[in-house]
Design a protein around this motif. Structure first.
Motif, PDB file in Angstrom:
ATOM      1  N   CYS A  40       0.810  -1.226   0.000  1.00 15.43           N
ATOM      2  CA  CYS A  40       0.000   0.000   0.000  1.00 15.43           C
ATOM      3  C   CYS A  40       0.842   1.274   0.000  1.00 15.43           C
ATOM      4  O   CYS A  40       0.282   2.380   0.009  1.00 15.43           O
ATOM      5  N   ALA A  41       2.168   1.124   0.033  1.00 12.88           N
ATOM      6  CA  ALA A  41       3.112   2.253  -0.008  1.00 12.88           C
ATOM      7  C   ALA A  41       3.174   3.060   1.291  1.00 12.88           C
ATOM      8  O   ALA A  41       3.862   4.076   1.361  1.00 12.88           O
ATOM      9  N   SER A  42       2.492   2.611   2.333  1.00 14.30           N
ATOM     10  CA  SER A  42       2.576   3.304   3.616  1.00 14.30           C
ATOM     11  C   SER A  42       3.983   3.189   4.196  1.00 14.30           C
ATOM     12  O   SER A  42       4.666   2.172   4.010  1.00 14.30           O
ATOM     13  N   GLU A  43       4.395   4.221   4.914  1.00 11.78           N
ATOM     14  CA  GLU A  43       5.692   4.190   5.586  1.00 11.78           C
ATOM     15  C   GLU A  43       5.556   3.828   7.061  1.00 11.78           C
ATOM     16  O   GLU A  43       6.533   3.882   7.815  1.00 11.78           O
ATOM     17  N   ALA A  44       4.362   3.425   7.472  1.00 13.85           N
ATOM     18  CA  ALA A  44       4.123   3.040   8.871  1.00 13.85           C
ATOM     19  C   ALA A  44       4.481   1.570   9.059  1.00 13.85           C
ATOM     20  O   ALA A  44       3.627   0.688   9.057  1.00 13.85           O
ATOM     21  N   CYS A  70      -2.060  -1.508   6.428  1.00 15.96           N
ATOM     22  CA  CYS A  70      -2.800  -2.543   5.697  1.00 15.96           C
ATOM     23  C   CYS A  70      -2.575  -3.953   6.238  1.00 15.96           C
ATOM     24  O   CYS A  70      -3.276  -4.882   5.835  1.00 15.96           O
ATOM     25  N   GLY A  71      -1.601  -4.135   7.134  1.00 16.51           N
ATOM     26  CA  GLY A  71      -1.357  -5.444   7.722  1.00 16.51           C
ATOM     27  C   GLY A  71      -0.472  -6.360   6.913  1.00 16.51           C
ATOM     28  O   GLY A  71      -0.209  -7.497   7.333  1.00 16.51           O
ATOM     29  N   PRO A 251      -2.779 -10.555   4.564  1.00 18.22           N
ATOM     30  CA  PRO A 251      -4.077 -10.773   5.195  1.00 18.22           C
ATOM     31  C   PRO A 251      -5.137 -11.018   4.127  1.00 18.22           C
ATOM     32  O   PRO A 251      -5.031 -10.508   3.006  1.00 18.22           O
ATOM     33  N   ILE A 252      -6.163 -11.760   4.468  1.00 16.14           N
ATOM     34  CA  ILE A 252      -7.157 -12.151   3.469  1.00 16.14           C
ATOM     35  C   ILE A 252      -7.875 -10.931   2.878  1.00 16.14           C
ATOM     36  O   ILE A 252      -8.233 -10.932   1.696  1.00 16.14           O
ATOM     37  N   GLY A 253      -8.068  -9.884   3.667  1.00 16.32           N
ATOM     38  CA  GLY A 253      -8.712  -8.692   3.147  1.00 16.32           C
ATOM     39  C   GLY A 253      -7.925  -8.043   2.023  1.00 16.32           C
ATOM     40  O   GLY A 253      -8.497  -7.563   1.033  1.00 16.32           O
ATOM     41  N   ASN A 254      -6.603  -8.021   2.153  1.00 15.67           N
ATOM     42  CA  ASN A 254      -5.757  -7.473   1.095  1.00 15.67           C
ATOM     43  C   ASN A 254      -5.878  -8.296  -0.179  1.00 15.67           C
ATOM     44  O   ASN A 254      -5.934  -7.751  -1.288  1.00 15.67           O
TER      45      ASN A 254
END
Length: 356
Positions: A40-44, A70-71, A251-254
């Motif tokens: 997701c490109a997040s830096e967290a 996003c997990g 994760p399954i949601g992704n």
């Protein structure tokens, strides 16, 4: 007088190549560390697992980072192609082939369960199993789906072995992404069972599946579940982390969202049924193996272990048999509850390719 031929020691034969590869250390086998999530490109980001190679005990340290947005869990820094070759070598083939074959052959019930789920969602025609290994799934699935023709694809030489053994009709050796255009719209079912977590770019693999499938065809996926609670309890000893081979754990949601983006509609899911009741036993085996590894002859070490170390290793495993039995009982007793309460170590998804 002619002496009888003595079989060459396979460990000793491999030692010079391993020592040459490792002479400069392991840093050259890694890509630069990422500062953002590849999903997701997040830096967290935060470190989820820090570990070593608990399967083969080759040198190196590995980190799995988790995206707090996003997990997604991913190896960071990731192995480069040379690193992947080094750590896969003698894992599924060569020195590791016998152990892996025994593990694959013992999963007949799991193979049938996979095939039954896809059968119940309308499987028919021609099936391509991507990341097929030695073809044991195809062999077992043919009994569940006698009208389906099974082909297989993998990077390794086991493709030819599976074809010779009659487990598949046709085998393709190479990268699925690279071969997809040549196989365009040839298959009614594509399966990826414990495959995507090994790939550097799961999105490209899903796109390749869309290319290979006929309109209305089915894509069947099984993956380790990074949301499994056993992962938190067992930490780095949770076997599905499988470092350094596993590069991405979704994760399954992704996965659901990504399938939709590639023109698929999810038609079936299983969160509990894919669970393999081996978490505690596998952790116990890995712990004892790590404590006694000095007694195993490994080709990436300069010299074989002393005889007393080998004896001590064997004696320790024998002494720990009651521990292994107890761990196996815990796995079996808790399995029914695990499959209902979010402790399952794997999940399955079946998605249909849109007809457009």
């Amino acid at each position: 007088m002619i002496e009888d031929d003595v079989p060459a020691d396979p460990v000793a034969l491999r030692r010079p190549a391993y020592l040459a590869d490792l002479a400069g250390g392991v840093d050259r086998f890694f890509e630069p560390r990422r500062t953002s999530c590849p999903w997701c490109a997040s830096e967290a980001l935060s470190a989820r697992v820090r570990t070593t190679d608990l399967l083969q005990h080759k040198p190196g340290r590995f980190v799995l980072d988790e995206c707090r947005d996003c997990g997604h869990v991913f190896q960071n820094p990731r192995l480069n192609p040379a690193g992947l070759e080094l750590y896969y070598r003698d894992c599924y083939d060569g020195l590791g082939e016998q152990n892996m074959t025994g593990m694959f052959e013992s999963n007949r019930a799991g193979y049938r369960s996979r095939a039954e789920l896809v059968r119940d969602t309308g499987a028919a025609g021609e099936w391509l199993d991507v990341g097929m290994g030695h073809g044991h799934f195809c062999q077992e699935a043919a009994a569940v789906l006698p009208g389906v023709a099974f082909d297989g694809l993998d990077l390794g030489d086991a493709v030819e072995l599976a074809r010779r053994e009659g487990r598949i009709r046709t085998g393709y050796q190479g990268s699925f992404v690279d071969l997809a255009e040549d196989l365009a719209r040839r298959y009614d079912v594509v399966s990826m069972y414990h495959y995507l977590e090994h790939t550097t770019d799961p999105r490209r693999e899903l796109a390749a599946a869309g290319t290979v499938l006929r309109p209305g065809g089915l894509l069947a996926i099984e993956l380790p579940d990074p949301e499994c609670r056993w992962a938190g309890v067992l930490g780095r000893w949770w076997m599905p982390w499988l470092q350094p081979q596993h590069l991405n754990l979704m994760p399954i949601g992704n996965l659901r969202a990504e399938l939709a983006a590639h023109g698929f509609t999810v038609v079936a899911e299983q969160r509990g049924e894919p669970h393999a009741a081996i978490d505690v036993l596998a952790a116990a085996l890995m712990v004892v193996n790590a404590l006694t590894i000095a007694g195993e002859d490994l080709p990436w070490r300069a010299t074989p272990p002393a005889r007393w170390r080998r004896i001590l290793r064997k004696a320790t495993f024998v002494a720990c048999v009651p521990v292994f039995v107890l761990a196996s009982l815990v796995d079996r007793i808790t399995a029914p509850l695990v499959r209902r309460r979010g402790w399952s170590n794997a999940y399955r998804v079946v998605a249909r390719r849109d007809a457009g």
